[in-house]
Scaffold this motif. Structure first.
Motif, PDB file in Angstrom:
ATOM      1  N   MET A   1     -72.394  73.524  27.116  1.00 31.47           N
ATOM      2  CA  MET A   1     -72.634  72.315  27.914  1.00 31.47           C
ATOM      3  C   MET A   1     -71.302  71.791  28.477  1.00 31.47           C
ATOM      4  SD  MET A   1     -74.492  68.825  26.735  1.00 31.47           S
ATOM      5  CE  MET A   1     -75.962  69.711  26.234  1.00 31.47           C
ATOM      6  N   ASN A   2     -71.292  71.471  29.754  1.00 30.90           N
ATOM      7  CA  ASN A   2     -70.063  71.013  30.374  1.00 30.90           C
ATOM      8  C   ASN A   2     -69.908  69.495  30.225  1.00 30.90           C
ATOM      9  OD1 ASN A   2     -67.855  70.624  31.879  1.00 30.90           O
ATOM     10  ND2 ASN A   2     -68.649  71.533  33.777  1.00 30.90           N
ATOM     11  N   LEU A   3     -68.907  69.115  29.442  1.00 26.95           N
ATOM     12  CA  LEU A   3     -68.696  67.682  29.226  1.00 26.95           C
ATOM     13  C   LEU A   3     -67.412  67.189  29.911  1.00 26.95           C
ATOM     14  CD1 LEU A   3     -69.774  67.144  25.502  1.00 26.95           C
ATOM     15  CD2 LEU A   3     -71.020  66.510  27.551  1.00 26.95           C
ATOM     16  N   ASP A   4     -66.961  67.958  30.942  1.00 26.63           N
ATOM     17  CA  ASP A   4     -65.738  67.559  31.638  1.00 26.63           C
ATOM     18  C   ASP A   4     -65.830  66.146  32.197  1.00 26.63           C
ATOM     19  OD1 ASP A   4     -64.598  69.897  31.040  1.00 26.63           O
ATOM     20  OD2 ASP A   4     -64.879  70.846  33.017  1.00 26.63           O
ATOM     21  N   TYR A   5     -67.054  65.821  32.682  1.00 29.11           N
ATOM     22  CA  TYR A   5     -67.228  64.503  33.297  1.00 29.11           C
ATOM     23  C   TYR A   5     -66.911  63.387  32.296  1.00 29.11           C
ATOM     24  CZ  TYR A   5     -71.574  63.533  30.819  1.00 29.11           C
ATOM     25  OH  TYR A   5     -72.500  63.272  29.842  1.00 29.11           O
ATOM     26  N   LEU A   6     -67.198  63.676  31.004  1.00 28.67           N
ATOM     27  CA  LEU A   6     -66.981  62.663  29.979  1.00 28.67           C
ATOM     28  C   LEU A   6     -65.492  62.454  29.727  1.00 28.67           C
ATOM     29  CD1 LEU A   6     -68.382  60.756  28.010  1.00 28.67           C
ATOM     30  CD2 LEU A   6     -68.389  62.587  26.331  1.00 28.67           C
ATOM     31  N   TRP A   7     -64.754  63.580  29.693  1.00 28.09           N
ATOM     32  CA  TRP A   7     -63.306  63.442  29.442  1.00 28.09           C
ATOM     33  C   TRP A   7     -62.653  62.703  30.606  1.00 28.09           C
ATOM     34  CZ3 TRP A   7     -64.658  64.080  25.019  1.00 28.09           C
ATOM     35  CH2 TRP A   7     -65.256  65.225  24.497  1.00 28.09           C
ATOM     36  N   SER A   8     -63.057  63.046  31.837  1.00 23.45           N
ATOM     37  CA  SER A   8     -62.458  62.304  32.962  1.00 23.45           C
ATOM     38  C   SER A   8     -62.906  60.846  32.904  1.00 23.45           C
ATOM     39  CB  SER A   8     -62.838  62.946  34.297  1.00 23.45           C
ATOM     40  OG  SER A   8     -64.230  62.900  34.471  1.00 23.45           O
ATOM     41  N   GLY A   9     -64.119  60.608  32.354  1.00 24.57           N
ATOM     42  CA  GLY A   9     -64.622  59.233  32.201  1.00 24.57           C
ATOM     43  C   GLY A   9     -63.761  58.424  31.256  1.00 24.57           C
ATOM     44  N   PHE A  10     -63.254  59.086  30.178  1.00 24.62           N
ATOM     45  CA  PHE A  10     -62.388  58.360  29.245  1.00 24.62           C
ATOM     46  C   PHE A  10     -61.110  57.916  29.946  1.00 24.62           C
ATOM     47  CE2 PHE A  10     -65.020  59.786  25.684  1.00 24.62           C
ATOM     48  CZ  PHE A  10     -64.971  58.647  24.889  1.00 24.62           C
ATOM     49  N   ALA A  11     -60.612  58.761  30.865  1.00 24.48           N
ATOM     50  CA  ALA A  11     -59.414  58.374  31.613  1.00 24.48           C
ATOM     51  C   ALA A  11     -59.696  57.119  32.435  1.00 24.48           C
ATOM     52  CB  ALA A  11     -58.972  59.525  32.508  1.00 24.48           C
ATOM     53  N   VAL A  12     -60.897  57.050  33.024  1.00 24.13           N
ATOM     54  CA  VAL A  12     -61.267  55.870  33.824  1.00 24.13           C
ATOM     55  C   VAL A  12     -61.406  54.650  32.914  1.00 24.13           C
ATOM     56  CG1 VAL A  12     -63.096  54.860  35.273  1.00 24.13           C
ATOM     57  CG2 VAL A  12     -62.471  57.263  35.553  1.00 24.13           C
ATOM     58  N   ALA A  13     -62.176  54.814  31.816  1.00 25.63           N
ATOM     59  CA  ALA A  13     -62.490  53.668  30.965  1.00 25.63           C
ATOM     60  C   ALA A  13     -61.275  53.162  30.208  1.00 25.63           C
ATOM     61  CB  ALA A  13     -63.589  54.045  29.985  1.00 25.63           C
ATOM     62  N   LEU A  14     -60.288  54.051  29.979  1.00 25.04           N
ATOM     63  CA  LEU A  14     -59.111  53.633  29.208  1.00 25.04           C
ATOM     64  C   LEU A  14     -57.998  53.057  30.087  1.00 25.04           C
ATOM     65  CD1 LEU A  14     -58.926  56.462  26.517  1.00 25.04           C
ATOM     66  CD2 LEU A  14     -59.292  54.027  26.091  1.00 25.04           C
ATOM     67  N   SER A  15     -58.215  52.971  31.403  1.00 22.32           N
ATOM     68  CA  SER A  15     -57.192  52.334  32.246  1.00 22.32           C
ATOM     69  C   SER A  15     -57.118  50.858  31.844  1.00 22.32           C
ATOM     70  CB  SER A  15     -57.558  52.454  33.725  1.00 22.32           C
ATOM     71  OG  SER A  15     -58.613  51.576  34.036  1.00 22.32           O
ATOM     72  N   ALA A  16     -55.936  50.267  32.014  1.00 28.91           N
ATOM     73  CA  ALA A  16     -55.738  48.891  31.525  1.00 28.91           C
ATOM     74  C   ALA A  16     -56.763  47.931  32.116  1.00 28.91           C
ATOM     75  CB  ALA A  16     -54.324  48.443  31.875  1.00 28.91           C
ATOM     76  N   GLN A  17     -57.013  48.078  33.440  1.00 33.29           N
ATOM     77  CA  GLN A  17     -57.950  47.152  34.087  1.00 33.29           C
ATOM     78  C   GLN A  17     -59.351  47.270  33.499  1.00 33.29           C
ATOM     79  OE1 GLN A  17     -58.247  47.207  38.475  1.00 33.29           O
ATOM     80  NE2 GLN A  17     -60.439  46.879  38.217  1.00 33.29           N
ATOM     81  N   ASN A  18     -59.824  48.520  33.335  1.00 35.81           N
ATOM     82  CA  ASN A  18     -61.183  48.699  32.840  1.00 35.81           C
ATOM     83  C   ASN A  18     -61.325  48.328  31.363  1.00 35.81           C
ATOM     84  OD1 ASN A  18     -62.191  49.399  35.305  1.00 35.81           O
ATOM     85  ND2 ASN A  18     -61.887  51.599  35.001  1.00 35.81           N
ATOM     86  N   LEU A  19     -60.240  48.532  30.587  1.00 35.51           N
ATOM     87  CA  LEU A  19     -60.279  48.101  29.180  1.00 35.51           C
ATOM     88  C   LEU A  19     -60.446  46.588  29.103  1.00 35.51           C
ATOM     89  CD1 LEU A  19     -57.637  50.063  27.079  1.00 35.51           C
ATOM     90  CD2 LEU A  19     -60.085  49.864  26.651  1.00 35.51           C
ATOM     91  N   LEU A  20     -59.684  45.890  29.958  1.00 36.62           N
ATOM     92  CA  LEU A  20     -59.758  44.429  29.968  1.00 36.62           C
ATOM     93  C   LEU A  20     -61.154  43.976  30.414  1.00 36.62           C
ATOM     94  CD1 LEU A  20     -58.125  41.779  29.646  1.00 36.62           C
ATOM     95  CD2 LEU A  20     -57.665  41.885  32.096  1.00 36.62           C
ATOM     96  N   ILE A  21     -61.671  44.658  31.465  1.00 40.10           N
ATOM     97  CA  ILE A  21     -63.004  44.312  31.961  1.00 40.10           C
ATOM     98  C   ILE A  21     -64.037  44.531  30.854  1.00 40.10           C
ATOM     99  CG2 ILE A  21     -64.828  45.142  33.521  1.00 40.10           C
ATOM    100  CD1 ILE A  21     -62.674  45.445  35.661  1.00 40.10           C
ATOM    101  N   GLY A  22     -63.900  45.654  30.124  1.00 37.73           N
ATOM    102  CA  GLY A  22     -64.828  45.948  29.028  1.00 37.73           C
ATOM    103  C   GLY A  22     -64.762  44.896  27.945  1.00 37.73           C
ATOM    104  N   LEU A  23     -63.544  44.455  27.623  1.00 37.10           N
ATOM    105  CA  LEU A  23     -63.373  43.446  26.574  1.00 37.10           C
ATOM    106  C   LEU A  23     -63.999  42.118  27.003  1.00 37.10           C
ATOM    107  CD1 LEU A  23     -61.972  43.030  23.800  1.00 37.10           C
ATOM    108  CD2 LEU A  23     -60.027  42.099  25.043  1.00 37.10           C
ATOM    109  N   ILE A  24     -63.744  41.726  28.260  1.00 37.48           N
ATOM    110  CA  ILE A  24     -64.325  40.475  28.768  1.00 37.48           C
ATOM    111  C   ILE A  24     -65.854  40.584  28.744  1.00 37.48           C
ATOM    112  CG2 ILE A  24     -64.572  39.001  30.819  1.00 37.48           C
ATOM    113  CD1 ILE A  24     -61.668  39.795  31.556  1.00 37.48           C
ATOM    114  N   GLY A  25     -66.352  41.742  29.207  1.00 36.97           N
ATOM    115  CA  GLY A  25     -67.807  41.955  29.229  1.00 36.97           C
ATOM    116  C   GLY A  25     -68.400  41.882  27.836  1.00 36.97           C
ATOM    117  N   ALA A  26     -67.712  42.503  26.857  1.00 42.09           N
ATOM    118  CA  ALA A  26     -68.227  42.499  25.485  1.00 42.09           C
ATOM    119  C   ALA A  26     -68.281  41.072  24.943  1.00 42.09           C
ATOM    120  CB  ALA A  26     -67.326  43.356  24.600  1.00 42.09           C
ATOM    121  N   PHE A  27     -67.257  40.293  25.255  1.00 42.70           N
ATOM    122  CA  PHE A  27     -67.206  38.911  24.779  1.00 42.70           C
ATOM    123  C   PHE A  27     -68.322  38.084  25.427  1.00 42.70           C
ATOM    124  CE2 PHE A  27     -65.491  34.616  24.412  1.00 42.70           C
ATOM    125  CZ  PHE A  27     -65.039  34.623  23.108  1.00 42.70           C
TER     126      PHE A  27
END
Lengths: 506, 152
Positions: A1-27
């Motif tokens: 199964m090709n999970l390349d999309y997921l690894w590139s997704g971690f790069a997107v989600a771990l960017s500083a802006q998206n981490l902050l957005i995720g934290l605000i969203g979670a709160f």
């Protein structure tokens, strides 16, 4: 199964802006979930215009909204346990054993155990999503217009059969949503339909207008009506750390709840309210040997809590790969993607891996953030429950008005939203659920376009809808899911009557 | 309205009748859509007509098994509930004239009072929310919000 999309997704989600957005969203999500007045759909509906106005890229908007969605599933348990009023529909069953635990002075333990169950459910759900999404997408690549049309019929059949007390009302909701989707310009013929010569309706009813009207405005009217019904917040938390023996005890219930939750989430249209009640009743059947359920059994707390979090992740599977939302909240998120002119489908993973991968990666990261946020900060979130309605509701209403105005810069849209809100209130009083309307609305255009394309291919022969193997399987599943529960209920009724007759004659 | 409340069956019948009328109007509207050309065999009319028929059929089932329905409010509660949309509609229509901050102040003050807050608390809430939303939307998000033609 090709999970390349997921690894590139971690790069997107771990960017500083998206981490902050995720934290605000979670709160925000945890707060939204904790407040009985607003559920995840309301929270997302109100945040959507802000995200859009901020000019966030689609993947960041999805990360924000997904964090709010998952956060709300965590937060819902707080008011269920401390207030005995579910913060959202998915947390109804959490109150069954969570509130008795709180009354026994074990509120802190209940909150921690349910937090752990939520985390496990979320992580198992996200893993399921990462594995199943590419699989379903690869099957769905073979879908043509006819198969898509039948798939949507199947989605509505599932919804009618599993959601709400009266199937006819759920299906009426779907049809109303489909009808609202026909308003505006018909792209293939150039005809204006149901616009009443109003130029602002030419593009159809705007999604934000509909969703904020149906959920936020009608909710505010309901809150005013019900505000006299007081509830007491339990303030005595007891010990905050759960016992190790209880954590071991909930392992089985959590695993079963997560799997049930994920599977129910994948089914189109059925959200956390269905999965949490299915998992609770299943667990009760398996584990209630000493009649402890409903009296503060930790397994009765863990099963629905893990299920509703797994459902939130499972509901993304059909939404991202087929364009058919797995729950009311993912229907709103589908609408959000459409605002960016992105139509989810089997090609989305290949064409926009940053959106799908980023979203799934953010679910993993978001769940860790939520656990970290929820364990130490639960006291702060619990304090939100005491926020008076006279501050909260005017705030929600103002945000609704300015949210719609900021997206469309038009007073007409605002007035239309208020009108829709009043109709929504009438429907909710009549016992109608709002989620099917949203589902019908987001699927309406796609369903009609696919039907018309299918018939254009066949030259008007309706037989095309029954030609392929996939269509036939989907028809069989739709008919099965619509009629099997009815037949089973009839059989159970007959048996009950027969048993009563035997008892009477004895 | 008050009679609707006690009988979910009666609510169901009235609801089904209203929806049936909607189906009829929508069906007639759909079947008379005018269009110059159609590139597919169905055209823009058929789907709405199918939906109208589906709604009409579902109304029969709904009238037979109406399911749960809540009580409709009466008297003062109904007046208070209706006051919310009326307040919102009136002040939204006045937004271009009185401006966004005053609109928010009026809406928040009136609705807070409807929820039982004292006039002073409602007015303080109104001032704070007007400032807060103006700051968020106008400054942070740079959305155009009318200042009001009254103030030039």
């Amino acid at each position: 199964m090709n999970l390349d999309y997921l690894w590139s997704g971690f790069a997107v989600a771990l960017s500083a802006q998206n981490l902050l957005i995720g934290l605000i969203g979670a709160f925000i999500g945890t707060m939204v979930g904790a407040l009985p007045a607003i559920g995840p759909i309301n929270g997302i509906a109100l945040l959507l215009p802000i995200a859009y106005t901020m000019g966030l890229p689609p993947e960041s908007t999805m990360i924000l909204l997904a964090a709010v969605y998952c956060g709300a599933e965590y937060g819902g348990r707080i008011s269920s346990i401390l207030l005995n009023v579910p913060g959202d529909a998915g947390a109804v069953m959490t109150a069954m054993d969570g509130n008795p635990m709180a009354r026994q002075g074990r509120a802190g333990e209940a909150l921690m155990l349910s937090g752990i169950a939520s985390f496990a459910g979320g992580m198992i759900g996200a893993t399921g999503l990462a594995l199943f999404a590419p699989l379903l997408a690869s099957i769905a690549i073979g879908f043509g217009p006819a198969e898509y049309f039948v798939l949507m019929v199947f989605a509505f059949a599932t919804l009618g059969s599993m959601v709400g007390s009266a199937p006819a009302k759920t299906l009426i909701g779907c049809v109303l949503g489909l009808m609202l989707a026909t308003v505006g310009l018909d792209a293939t013929s150039g005809a204006y339909r149901f616009t009443f010569n109003e130029p602002e309706l030419g593009d159809g009813i705007e999604f934000v207008v509909l969703v904020i009207g149906l959920f936020s405005i009608s909710e505010a009217l309901l809150i005013l009506e019900n505000q006299t019904k007081g509830h007491t917040v339990i303030r005595e938390m007891g010990r905050m750390l759960a016992r190790w023996s209880d954590i071991v005890k909930i392992t089985g219930a959590t695993l079963r709840g997560s799997i049930i939750g994920f599977v129910v989430g994948v089914l189109p249209g059925t959200g956390a309210s269905v999965s949490s009640s299915v998992s609770y009743t299943t667990e009760k059947r398996i584990s209630n040997s000493h009649d402890t359920f409903g009296k503060g059994d930790v397994r009765g707390l863990a099963a629905p809590e893990s299920a509703n979090n797994a459902t939130a992740c499972g509901a993304f599977v059909p939404m991202l790969t087929l364009g058919v939302p797995g729950s009311g909240t993912t229907a709103v998120m589908l609408g959000a993607l459409m605002l960016y002119n992105i139509q989810p489908g089997p090609m989305l993973i290949a064409e926009r891996p940053e959106i799908v991968g980023g979203l799934i990666a953010s679910l993993f990261i978001g769940n860790i953030l939520l656990l970290v946020l929820n364990l130490p900060l639960v006291n702060i979130f619990a304090r939100i429950l005491t926020l008076p309605n006279w501050i909260l509701v005017p705030g929600i209403l103002t945000l609704s008005v300015v949210g719609v105005y900021s997206t469309h810069s038009s007073i007409f849209s605002v007035i239309l939203m208020l009108g829709i809100g009043m109709v929504g209130w009438l429907l909710r009083k009549g016992g109608f659920d709002m989620a099917p309307i949203i589902l019908g609305f987001v699927l309406g255009r796609v369903m009609e376009v696919n039907l018309r394309n299918a018939l254009a291919i066949s030259g008007g022969d309706i037989g095309i809808l029954f030609q392929s193997k996939i269509s036939l399987i989907l028809w069989a599943m739709a008919i099965g899911i619509a009629f099997v529960p009815v037949l089973l209920a009839r059989r159970a009724k007959k048996r009950r009557i027969a048993a009563e007759q035997v008892e009477q004659s004895a | 309205m008050s009679h609707l409340s006690t009988h979910p069956r009666r609510t169901g019948l009235i609801g089904a009748a209203c929806l049936l009328l909607l189906a009829l109007a929508y069906g007639i509207g759909g079947s008379t859509i005018t269009y110059a050309f159609a590139s597919d065999p169905l055209g823009p009319r058929v789907f709405p007509v199918i939906l109208a028929i589906a709604l009409a059929v579902l109304c029969i089932f709904y009238a037979r098994t109406p399911g749960d329905a809540e009580e409709f409010p009466r008297g003062l509660t109904m007046v208070r509930i209706m006051a919310i949309p009326v307040t919102l509609i009136v002040f939204c229509l006045l937004m271009e004239t009185i401006g966004f901050p005053i609109m928010v102040f009026c809406i928040v003050t009136i609705i807070s009072a409807l929820f039982g807050a004292s006039f002073v608390l409602s007015a303080i809430g109104g001032v704070i929310q007007a400032a807060l939303w103006w700051f968020i939307f106008s400054y942070l998000l740079e959305v155009y919000l009318p200042v009001g033609s009254l103030f030039g």
